[in-house]
Motif scaffolding. Structure first.
Motif, short mmCIF file in Angstrom:
data_model
loop_
_atom_site.label_atom_id
_atom_site.label_comp_id
_atom_site.label_asym_id
_atom_site.label_seq_id
_atom_site.Cartn_x
_atom_site.Cartn_y
_atom_site.Cartn_z
N HIS A 82 -6.56 2.69 -4.94
CA HIS A 82 -5.90 1.55 -4.40
C HIS A 82 -6.08 0.87 -3.01
O HIS A 82 -6.66 1.71 -2.29
N VAL A 117 -3.53 -0.72 -0.32
CA VAL A 117 -2.30 -0.97 0.29
C VAL A 117 -2.28 -1.62 1.47
O VAL A 117 -3.01 -1.17 2.23
N TRP A 155 1.90 -3.05 -2.12
CA TRP A 155 0.69 -2.46 -2.93
C TRP A 155 0.01 -3.90 -3.01
O TRP A 155 0.38 -4.97 -3.24
N VAL A 161 -5.20 -2.10 -7.63
CA VAL A 161 -5.87 -0.69 -7.91
C VAL A 161 -6.95 -1.05 -8.94
O VAL A 161 -7.02 -2.15 -9.60
N PHE A 218 -5.77 -4.26 -11.54
CA PHE A 218 -4.69 -4.87 -11.53
C PHE A 218 -4.35 -5.29 -9.90
O PHE A 218 -4.87 -4.73 -8.97
N TYR A 239 -5.12 -0.29 3.88
CA TYR A 239 -5.15 1.22 3.58
C TYR A 239 -5.80 1.40 2.26
O TYR A 239 -5.36 0.63 1.33
N ASP A 284 -5.30 7.58 -6.29
CA ASP A 284 -4.38 8.00 -7.27
C ASP A 284 -4.26 9.34 -7.51
O ASP A 284 -5.38 10.43 -7.28
N GLN A 285 -3.24 10.01 -7.72
CA GLN A 285 -2.95 11.34 -7.75
C GLN A 285 -3.82 12.35 -8.92
O GLN A 285 -3.95 13.06 -8.46
N LEU A 298 -3.78 6.60 -14.48
CA LEU A 298 -3.12 5.93 -13.30
C LEU A 298 -2.00 6.90 -13.42
O LEU A 298 -1.08 6.93 -14.32
N TYR A 330 0.82 6.49 -10.85
CA TYR A 330 1.94 5.77 -10.04
C TYR A 330 2.40 6.46 -8.94
O TYR A 330 3.35 6.03 -8.34
N SER A 331 1.35 7.27 -8.33
CA SER A 331 1.69 7.94 -6.99
C SER A 331 0.07 7.99 -6.42
O SER A 331 -0.80 8.17 -6.94
N MET A 332 0.24 8.02 -4.87
CA MET A 332 -1.16 8.05 -4.47
C MET A 332 -0.89 9.35 -3.29
O MET A 332 -0.28 9.37 -2.39
N TRP A 350 -4.63 9.09 1.57
CA TRP A 350 -4.48 7.88 2.11
C TRP A 350 -5.68 7.80 3.40
O TRP A 350 -5.90 9.10 4.11
N GLY A 351 -6.32 6.74 3.45
CA GLY A 351 -7.23 6.61 4.57
C GLY A 351 -6.30 6.32 6.02
O GLY A 351 -5.11 6.24 5.80
N TYR A 391 8.95 7.35 -12.95
CA TYR A 391 7.75 7.19 -12.04
C TYR A 391 8.12 6.66 -10.60
O TYR A 391 7.46 5.77 -10.03
N SER A 399 8.22 7.57 -6.65
CA SER A 399 7.62 8.27 -5.57
C SER A 399 8.45 8.09 -4.35
O SER A 399 9.00 6.86 -3.87
N TYR A 406 7.36 8.57 0.06
CA TYR A 406 6.48 8.66 1.16
C TYR A 406 7.21 8.60 2.57
O TYR A 406 8.02 7.78 2.84
N ALA A 451 -0.74 6.84 8.27
CA ALA A 451 -0.76 6.50 6.98
C ALA A 451 0.52 7.09 6.40
O ALA A 451 0.92 8.25 6.72
N PRO A 452 0.84 6.45 5.64
CA PRO A 452 2.11 7.20 4.55
C PRO A 452 1.48 8.65 3.91
O PRO A 452 0.54 8.75 3.80
N LEU A 462 2.64 11.19 0.73
CA LEU A 462 3.10 11.31 -0.38
C LEU A 462 4.01 12.76 -0.38
O LEU A 462 3.67 13.76 0.04
N TYR A 489 6.75 12.88 -6.17
CA TYR A 489 6.30 12.02 -7.17
C TYR A 489 7.13 12.25 -8.54
O TYR A 489 7.68 13.06 -8.66
N PRO A 516 2.01 -2.95 -11.57
CA PRO A 516 2.20 -1.71 -11.56
C PRO A 516 3.09 -0.79 -10.72
O PRO A 516 3.63 0.13 -10.83
N TYR A 517 2.91 -1.49 -9.31
CA TYR A 517 3.69 -0.71 -8.04
C TYR A 517 4.52 -1.74 -7.35
O TYR A 517 4.12 -2.78 -6.87
N PHE A 564 7.02 -1.07 -3.69
CA PHE A 564 7.57 -0.26 -2.79
C PHE A 564 9.17 -0.72 -2.18
O PHE A 564 9.46 -1.70 -2.58
#
Lengths: 122, 110
Positions: A35, A37, A47, A50, A59, A95, A99-100, A105, A107-109, A112-113, B34, B36, B38, B45-46, B48, B51, B98-99, B101
């Motif tokens: 992704h 973000v 977001w 992805v 998307f 960023y 994905d986990q 997919l 739906y959580s990450m 992260w960089g 779904y 999550s 953070y 950075a965030p 997790l 989840y 999809p997402y 925040f």
């Protein structure tokens, strides 16, 4: 160790283009969706886009559709974000995030960089 | 798609428990498991923390727990510690994109 490192940010003029990169290491990049973000100064994360592990599914957030292009090169373990027609509201830390789950997919990450900063200003 | 709604700030004393809410709609929080959470420290950075509503990734303290009721998800931090002072964001899958925040909650340890 598992790591994502973004690059390519900077100060750019409105209307120009920029390509961000995200180099992955420490895991099998080609099996994870990834992704982008962004986070504007003083704001929460937004977001952006992805791409599936093989690039076959992509998307975008409505706010960037048509100007942003996400892509990946699994042979180089690198994720990209092409940003065209940059606007002031694109100013943010960008960023990349993994994905986990592998292959899907989730739906959580989970990785992260550190982020790369894009400032759009004349 | 609007951001999910969180309280701007929550505070507590060391050792106490606090709960952060995240309110959406039946098209996001209420419709899917779904959600999550953070944690984000300044300039970082965030990270997790939770989840799929209530699952903790490996390495996250069991002082963090998540739940959901209807269109509202919650993050509870028990045994509050100084290092928990940070911004917290929820996120959810949505039926349109999809997402999304949440608006974010600043946690202050008194």
């Amino acid at each position: 160790q598992v790591q994502l490192v973004e690059s390519g940010g900077g100060v750019v003029q409105p209307g120009t283009s920029l390509r961000l990169s995200c180099a992955a290491s420490g895991f099998t990049f080609s099996t994870y969706a990834t992704h982008w973000v962004r986070q504007a100064p003083g704001k929460g994360p937004e977001w952006v886009a992805v791409i599936s592990y093989d690039g076959s599914h992509i998307f975008y957030a409505d706010s960037v559709k048509g100007r942003f292009t996400i892509s990946r090169d699994n042979s180089k373990n690198t994720l990209y974000l092409q940003i065209d027609s940059l606007r002031g509201e694109d100013t943010a830390v960008y960023y990349c995030a993994r994905d986990q789950l592998e292959w899907l997919l989730s739906y959580s990450m989970d990785v992260w960089g550190q982020g790369t900063t894009v400032t759009v200003s004349s | 798609q609007s951001a999910l709604t969180q309280p701007a700030s929550v505070s507590g004393s060391p050792g106490q428990s606090i709960t952060i809410s995240c309110t959406g709609t039946s098209s996001d929080v209420g419709g899917y498991d779904y959600v999550s959470w953070y944690q984000q420290h300044p300039g970082k950075a965030p990270k997790l923390m939770i989840y799929d509503v209530s699952n903790r990734p490996s390495g996250v303290s069991n002082r963090f727990s998540g739940s959901k009721s209807g269109n509202t998800a919650s993050l509870t931090i028990s045994g509050l510690q100084a290092e928990d002072e940070a911004d917290y964001y929820c996120s959810s899958y949505t039926s349109t994109i999809p997402y999304v925040f949440g608006t974010g909650t600043k946690v202050t340890v008194l």
